[in-house]
Write a protein that holds these residues in place. Sequence first.
Motif, PDB file in Angstrom:
ATOM      1  N   LYS A   1       0.831  -1.206   0.000  1.00 24.19           N
ATOM      2  CA  LYS A   1       0.000   0.000   0.000  1.00 24.19           C
ATOM      3  C   LYS A   1       0.867   1.259   0.000  1.00 24.19           C
ATOM      4  CE  LYS A   1      -3.878   2.082   2.542  1.00 24.19           C
ATOM      5  NZ  LYS A   1      -4.766   1.947   3.736  1.00 24.19           N
ATOM      6  N   TYR A   2       1.951   1.223   0.758  1.00 27.26           N
ATOM      7  CA  TYR A   2       2.850   2.374   0.812  1.00 27.26           C
ATOM      8  C   TYR A   2       3.454   2.657  -0.562  1.00 27.26           C
ATOM      9  CZ  TYR A   2       6.811   5.353   1.920  1.00 27.26           C
ATOM     10  OH  TYR A   2       7.710   6.398   1.925  1.00 27.26           O
ATOM     11  N   PHE A   3       3.962   1.627  -1.214  1.00 32.57           N
ATOM     12  CA  PHE A   3       4.616   1.822  -2.505  1.00 32.57           C
ATOM     13  C   PHE A   3       3.632   2.297  -3.572  1.00 32.57           C
ATOM     14  CE2 PHE A   3       7.888  -1.306  -0.858  1.00 32.57           C
ATOM     15  CZ  PHE A   3       8.908  -0.371  -0.792  1.00 32.57           C
ATOM     16  N   LYS A   4       2.418   1.751  -3.548  1.00 31.70           N
ATOM     17  CA  LYS A   4       1.412   2.182  -4.536  1.00 31.70           C
ATOM     18  C   LYS A   4       1.037   3.642  -4.312  1.00 31.70           C
ATOM     19  CE  LYS A   4      -1.429  -0.059  -6.770  1.00 31.70           C
ATOM     20  NZ  LYS A   4      -2.625  -0.724  -7.321  1.00 31.70           N
ATOM     21  N   ARG A   5       0.909   4.033  -3.041  1.00 34.73           N
ATOM     22  CA  ARG A   5       0.571   5.421  -2.736  1.00 34.73           C
ATOM     23  C   ARG A   5       1.712   6.363  -3.128  1.00 34.73           C
ATOM     24  NH1 ARG A   5      -0.798   4.602   2.143  1.00 34.73           N
ATOM     25  NH2 ARG A   5       1.137   5.281   3.162  1.00 34.73           N
TER      26      ARG A   5
END
Length: 220
Positions: A84-88
Amino acid sequence: MIERHTNLSICSVSQEDSLVVDGKSDLFKNAVFFDLEHYIYKKPICIGVFGCCYLNNKNDKLEVTQYMIENKKDAHDIVFMAKKYFKRAFEEHNKRYIVTFSGNNDFTVIGYLFKQNNIEFDFNQYFRNIDIQKEYEKERKICIGLKALEKEFNIIRDTEVISGSNLAKTFSKIIKDDTYIDRMPYEKKDKILLYNQQDVVSLFDIFIHWNSIMKKDTII
């Protein structure tokens, strides 16, 4: 799960000093600086601490995000939070590069755990990796560790170095005993998180001061 968000003020950045990749000297504006603390026993067991930072180009603050496991369930959840962090970072903050130090190990661990948890995420579709250790090796023709490179860049750590074996022992106890984290002194948890924070912040500092150190005349 311990979740920590820290905003750090930085000095003004000169693009002339920054590491140049593909002829560009401003890639630090579009990069995530990434480091894991993990536990491996024959195969990757868990991510103990996930750490990343990036420059907020609106306020010139370095935004550090960290997740640290507190039990076996967190070892499952942290990999979903990492995705989720990388996609955001990609979708909301326009980050297109990941800066690591000897990042193959971290990518192997997180890739294995993604697969184990049926998480589909191909880093190559989102980011280009810039490995500081490899960039140093290209420049100086020798290999170097992060702590030795920090010394070369006059980076002084606020915390003492923690060995990988000691971190692995700690994460092993956390995985095997759900109450262990409650018995762990706050100072120890803080020390681990500060150690990881220093790793990712050091990557940023080395990146933006690259030419000021690496381009010095080395002839004695």
